[in-house]
Scaffold this motif. Structure first.
Motif, PDB file in Angstrom:
ATOM      1  N   ASP A 406       1.269  -1.235   0.092  1.00  0.00           N
ATOM      2  CA  ASP A 406      -0.474  -0.036  -0.191  1.00  0.00           C
ATOM      3  C   ASP A 406       0.556   1.380  -0.062  1.00  0.00           C
ATOM      4  O   ASP A 406       0.119   2.593  -0.298  1.00  0.00           O
ATOM      5  N   GLY A 407       2.616   0.785  -0.347  1.00  0.00           N
ATOM      6  CA  GLY A 407       2.641   2.186  -0.211  1.00  0.00           C
ATOM      7  C   GLY A 407       3.844   2.233   1.156  1.00  0.00           C
ATOM      8  O   GLY A 407       3.901   1.791   2.110  1.00  0.00           O
ATOM      9  N   GLU A 408       4.575   3.366   1.205  1.00  0.00           N
ATOM     10  CA  GLU A 408       5.646   3.827   2.477  1.00  0.00           C
ATOM     11  C   GLU A 408       5.749   6.085   2.088  1.00  0.00           C
ATOM     12  O   GLU A 408       5.760   6.052   1.850  1.00  0.00           O
ATOM     13  N   ILE A 409       5.974   5.762   3.550  1.00  0.00           N
ATOM     14  CA  ILE A 409       5.919   7.080   3.903  1.00  0.00           C
ATOM     15  C   ILE A 409       7.182   7.627   4.566  1.00  0.00           C
ATOM     16  O   ILE A 409       7.490   6.883   4.997  1.00  0.00           O
ATOM     17  N   TYR A 410       7.662   8.370   4.208  1.00  0.00           N
ATOM     18  CA  TYR A 410       9.230   8.853   4.350  1.00  0.00           C
ATOM     19  C   TYR A 410       9.072  10.296   5.841  1.00  0.00           C
ATOM     20  O   TYR A 410       7.852  11.024   5.420  1.00  0.00           O
ATOM     21  N   ILE A 411       9.577   9.528   6.756  1.00  0.00           N
ATOM     22  CA  ILE A 411       9.135  10.442   8.146  1.00  0.00           C
ATOM     23  C   ILE A 411      11.119  11.403   7.763  1.00  0.00           C
ATOM     24  O   ILE A 411      11.947  11.185   7.636  1.00  0.00           O
ATOM     25  N   ASN A 412      10.634  13.491   7.344  1.00  0.00           N
ATOM     26  CA  ASN A 412      12.091  13.598   7.276  1.00  0.00           C
ATOM     27  C   ASN A 412      11.556  14.807   8.071  1.00  0.00           C
ATOM     28  O   ASN A 412      12.530  15.841   8.186  1.00  0.00           O
ATOM     29  N   ASP A 413      11.087  14.387   9.227  1.00  0.00           N
ATOM     30  CA  ASP A 413      10.944  15.739  10.594  1.00  0.00           C
ATOM     31  C   ASP A 413      10.623  14.783  11.720  1.00  0.00           C
ATOM     32  O   ASP A 413       9.680  14.509  11.953  1.00  0.00           O
ATOM     33  N   ASN A 414      10.506  15.618  12.717  1.00  0.00           N
ATOM     34  CA  ASN A 414      10.642  15.114  14.150  1.00  0.00           C
ATOM     35  C   ASN A 414      10.947  15.888  15.915  1.00  0.00           C
ATOM     36  O   ASN A 414      11.073  16.966  15.480  1.00  0.00           O
ATOM     37  N   GLU A 415       8.749  16.097  15.306  1.00  0.00           N
ATOM     38  CA  GLU A 415       8.537  17.584  16.490  1.00  0.00           C
ATOM     39  C   GLU A 415       9.279  17.187  18.037  1.00  0.00           C
ATOM     40  O   GLU A 415       8.989  18.015  18.618  1.00  0.00           O
ATOM     41  N   LEU A 416       9.403  15.608  18.228  1.00  0.00           N
ATOM     42  CA  LEU A 416       9.399  15.771  19.895  1.00  0.00           C
ATOM     43  C   LEU A 416      10.691  15.743  20.541  1.00  0.00           C
ATOM     44  O   LEU A 416      11.655  15.225  19.173  1.00  0.00           O
ATOM     45  N   VAL A 417      10.835  15.730  21.262  1.00  0.00           N
ATOM     46  CA  VAL A 417      12.591  16.713  22.372  1.00  0.00           C
ATOM     47  C   VAL A 417      12.671  15.682  23.452  1.00  0.00           C
ATOM     48  O   VAL A 417      11.430  15.392  23.808  1.00  0.00           O
ATOM     49  N   ASP A 418      13.791  15.107  24.107  1.00  0.00           N
ATOM     50  CA  ASP A 418      13.984  15.415  25.736  1.00  0.00           C
ATOM     51  C   ASP A 418      13.854  16.226  26.495  1.00  0.00           C
ATOM     52  O   ASP A 418      14.091  17.473  26.045  1.00  0.00           O
ATOM     53  N   GLU A 419      14.542  15.477  27.480  1.00  0.00           N
ATOM     54  CA  GLU A 419      14.115  16.946  28.584  1.00  0.00           C
ATOM     55  C   GLU A 419      15.897  17.880  28.133  1.00  0.00           C
ATOM     56  O   GLU A 419      14.819  19.583  28.975  1.00  0.00           O
ATOM     57  N   SER A 420      16.745  17.645  27.645  1.00  0.00           N
ATOM     58  CA  SER A 420      17.502  18.204  26.878  1.00  0.00           C
ATOM     59  C   SER A 420      17.313  18.906  25.797  1.00  0.00           C
ATOM     60  O   SER A 420      17.939  19.690  24.753  1.00  0.00           O
ATOM     61  N   ASN A 421      15.996  18.869  25.314  1.00  0.00           N
ATOM     62  CA  ASN A 421      15.517  19.980  23.737  1.00  0.00           C
ATOM     63  C   ASN A 421      16.724  19.330  22.905  1.00  0.00           C
ATOM     64  O   ASN A 421      16.240  19.626  21.943  1.00  0.00           O
ATOM     65  N   GLU A 422      16.816  18.085  23.506  1.00  0.00           N
ATOM     66  CA  GLU A 422      17.201  17.615  21.908  1.00  0.00           C
ATOM     67  C   GLU A 422      16.072  16.632  21.490  1.00  0.00           C
ATOM     68  O   GLU A 422      15.884  16.195  21.932  1.00  0.00           O
ATOM     69  N   ALA A 423      16.442  16.249  19.591  1.00  0.00           N
ATOM     70  CA  ALA A 423      15.027  15.383  19.476  1.00  0.00           C
ATOM     71  C   ALA A 423      14.986  13.874  19.621  1.00  0.00           C
ATOM     72  O   ALA A 423      16.173  13.609  19.875  1.00  0.00           O
ATOM     73  N   LEU A 424      13.949  13.643  19.868  1.00  0.00           N
ATOM     74  CA  LEU A 424      14.226  11.945  20.554  1.00  0.00           C
ATOM     75  C   LEU A 424      14.283  11.359  19.612  1.00  0.00           C
ATOM     76  O   LEU A 424      13.487  10.998  18.415  1.00  0.00           O
ATOM     77  N   GLN A 425      15.014   9.704  19.562  1.00  0.00           N
ATOM     78  CA  GLN A 425      15.593   9.894  19.359  1.00  0.00           C
ATOM     79  C   GLN A 425      13.948   8.355  18.841  1.00  0.00           C
ATOM     80  O   GLN A 425      13.387   8.017  20.107  1.00  0.00           O
ATOM     81  N   LEU A 426      13.655   8.681  17.970  1.00  0.00           N
ATOM     82  CA  LEU A 426      12.403   7.262  17.541  1.00  0.00           C
ATOM     83  C   LEU A 426      12.922   5.920  17.509  1.00  0.00           C
ATOM     84  O   LEU A 426      13.784   5.925  16.609  1.00  0.00           O
ATOM     85  N   LYS A 427      11.175   5.480  17.862  1.00  0.00           N
ATOM     86  CA  LYS A 427      12.010   3.520  17.930  1.00  0.00           C
ATOM     87  C   LYS A 427      11.915   2.917  16.549  1.00  0.00           C
ATOM     88  O   LYS A 427      10.093   3.344  16.114  1.00  0.00           O
ATOM     89  N   PHE A 428      12.087   2.067  16.317  1.00  0.00           N
ATOM     90  CA  PHE A 428      11.445   0.973  15.474  1.00  0.00           C
ATOM     91  C   PHE A 428      10.608   0.240  15.880  1.00  0.00           C
ATOM     92  O   PHE A 428      10.561  -0.461  16.881  1.00  0.00           O
ATOM     93  N   GLY A 429       9.486   0.248  14.623  1.00  0.00           N
ATOM     94  CA  GLY A 429       8.409  -0.865  15.197  1.00  0.00           C
ATOM     95  C   GLY A 429       7.690  -0.760  15.937  1.00  0.00           C
ATOM     96  O   GLY A 429       6.468  -1.606  16.204  1.00  0.00           O
ATOM     97  N   SER A 430       7.376   1.491  16.230  1.00  0.00           N
ATOM     98  CA  SER A 430       6.700   1.820  17.189  1.00  0.00           C
ATOM     99  C   SER A 430       5.834   2.758  16.616  1.00  0.00           C
ATOM    100  O   SER A 430       5.817   2.821  15.634  1.00  0.00           O
ATOM    101  N   ILE A 431       4.652   2.845  17.134  1.00  0.00           N
ATOM    102  CA  ILE A 431       3.461   3.707  16.779  1.00  0.00           C
ATOM    103  C   ILE A 431       3.490   5.156  16.966  1.00  0.00           C
ATOM    104  O   ILE A 431       3.922   5.279  18.026  1.00  0.00           O
ATOM    105  N   TYR A 432       3.760   6.363  16.486  1.00  0.00           N
ATOM    106  CA  TYR A 432       3.801   7.972  15.891  1.00  0.00           C
ATOM    107  C   TYR A 432       2.673   8.746  15.358  1.00  0.00           C
ATOM    108  O   TYR A 432       2.157   7.582  14.749  1.00  0.00           O
TER     109      TYR A 432
END
Length: 450
Positions: A406-432
């Motif tokens: 059915d297709g593939e979606i490219y994630i090219n940006d991530n608005e999630l950040v951790d406590e130190s305001n760094e971009a949160l590492q996204l986990k493979f196999g998880s739902i976002y």
């Protein structure tokens, strides 16, 4: 001192051709040959297995070409196995014509593959193999998604299809066996499931249960840890409005409707023996489309014997108007043992090719429209890993979509950040949750927002 010498591991190269139902059978063979190390290098493998497809001419050619290519590459003392549908369908001819193959086996012995390899013997059981929950299976291609096979064989008599001639009548698994398998897969970390068979909407009809899929939905919903599911390959005459409603109300099953229509002209549906009048068929299709956020996929055959230009034009008009989210078009393939094979009103090959191109173009447009409709929307995706396009793009799939088709979606940006305001590492196999920003070619680009 006690020295234990480790036995050298033998290696296995397996190629699974054809449909996802074949893939499940290939995964069963991998489970039976767990002592072998899986390798991508066929030239050094001790055992090579090709799980073949025997559905249409192009699939048959691919199966034969694959096995002959692997024979040319393999090392001298290796064992070459031809398994699956093509092997079953033409067992006598192939065993005479392909002395290169060491072991032939069909669709009934997937769970005995270890014995056959050890004894270097061919086998064709009369019964079609059907998984029980006790079988080991090695899931391939995903850490969170698994296909689950509902049944084998088919009771339909479609004019163009040879599958019942070598897979036999419908033979459903028990509901208990399916529930146990899904529970076992959940324990192993799987949370997303696609239920498949030749004719999924006939599930349990061979046990005199008319609403088998509705019962399946109820049971799967009770299993803790299942996050999403979908059913593939519904059949028009055994799909009901009640089933569509059941899927719509389910919190686990996606509003995903995959029903191969093959045609829409009443003339052709009769010739194809599709067992549903056009009015009833359109009523089902309209009910699917009315479900909020529904996703509708289908397949068509062009150039079937008896297809007139008017029939074809009627099909094109319907596809344009309905706007399927995804569809595939197949050129008619003449298959021995089918009723279409014996018809004298065959369509010329150049006309078949022309019709396939015309309908293919229409489908390309409706697919593009379906993808464009996603721009600006927010929805949940599974993130699979890095994309093959670029290391900075992640590959994702909309939760309701089926893998690979059915297709593939490219994630090219991530608005999630951790406590130190760094971009949160996204986990493979998880739902976002993502927001779709644009369509580039046939790929949606999206930003992770939650």
């Amino acid at each position: 001192m006690n020295f234990t010498t480790k036995k050298p591991t033998k290696s296995l190269h397996l190629v699974s051709l054809g449909c996802t139902k074949n893939l499940v059978d290939s995964e069963i063979m991998l489970g039976k040959l767990k002592d072998y190390e899986i390798t991508n290098d066929a030239s050094n493998a001790d055992v090579i297995i090709v799980n073949t497809c025997g559905f249409i001419d192009s699939a048959k050619e691919e199966s034969i070409n694959t096995i002959l290519t692997l024979h040319d590459e393999r090392k001298e003392e290796s064992v070459l196995v031809m398994a699956g549908c093509l092997s079953e369908r033409y067992k006598d001819e192939l065993q005479k014509e392909l002395p290169e193959i060491d072991i032939f086996t069909g669709v009934g012995d997937y769970d005995k593959i270890d014995q056959l390899v050890n004894e270097k013997r061919s086998s064709f059981s009369d019964e079609v193999f059907l998984l029980s929950e006790t079988n080991d299976r090695v899931i391939t291609g995903s850490s969170y998604h698994a296909y689950v096979k509902l049944s084998e064989g088919c009771n339909q008599t479609c004019s163009f299809c040879a599958i019942p001639s070598f897979k036999g009548k419908l033979h459903s698994r028990t509901l208990e066996s399916l529930v146990k398998e899904v529970k076992n897969l959940v324990k192993s970390g799987y949370c997303d499931f696609s239920f498949v068979s030749q004719d999924s909407s006939s599930f349990l009809r061979d046990m005199n249960i008319k609403n088998g899929l509705e019962k399946l939905i109820e049971e799967v919903e009770k299993i803790e840890g299942v996050k999403s599911a979908r059913i593939l390959y519904l059949y028009p005459s055994t799909t009901t409005l009640k089933l569509i409603e059941k899927i719509q109300k389910s919190k686990i099953f996606e509003n995903y409707f995959d029903m191969p229509l093959q045609h829409i002209s009443s003339n052709l549906l009769k010739i194809m023996k599709r067992g549903k009048g056009v009015e009833k068929l359109k009523e089902l299709m309209d009910a699917m489309r009315k479900v909020p956020n529904s996703f509708v996929r289908t397949t068509f055959i062009v150039g079937h014997p008896g297809e007139t230009q008017e029939d074809f034009e009627e099909l094109c008009t319907y596809v344009k108007e309905y706007k399927f989210d995804r569809a595939n078009v197949f050129s008619y393939s003449d298959e021995e043992g089918t009723t279409a094979y014996d018809r004298i009103d065959k369509v010329a090959q150049d006309i078949i090719d022309q019709r396939a191109d015309i309908l293919g173009e229409i489908i390309s447009k409706t697919t593009k429209e379906s993808l464009e409709n996603e721009i600006g929307k927010e929805f949940e995706v599974y993130i699979d890993g890095e994309s093959q396009e670029h290391e900075y793009l992640l590959s994702a799939r909309k939760k309701s979509w089926a893998p690979d088709i059915d297709g593939e979606i490219y994630i090219n940006d991530n608005e999630l950040v951790d406590e130190s305001n760094e971009a949160l590492q996204l986990k493979f196999g998880s739902i976002y949750k993502v927001k779709v920003t644009e369509l580039v070619g046939d790929k949606l680009l999206a930003t992770v927002i939650k």
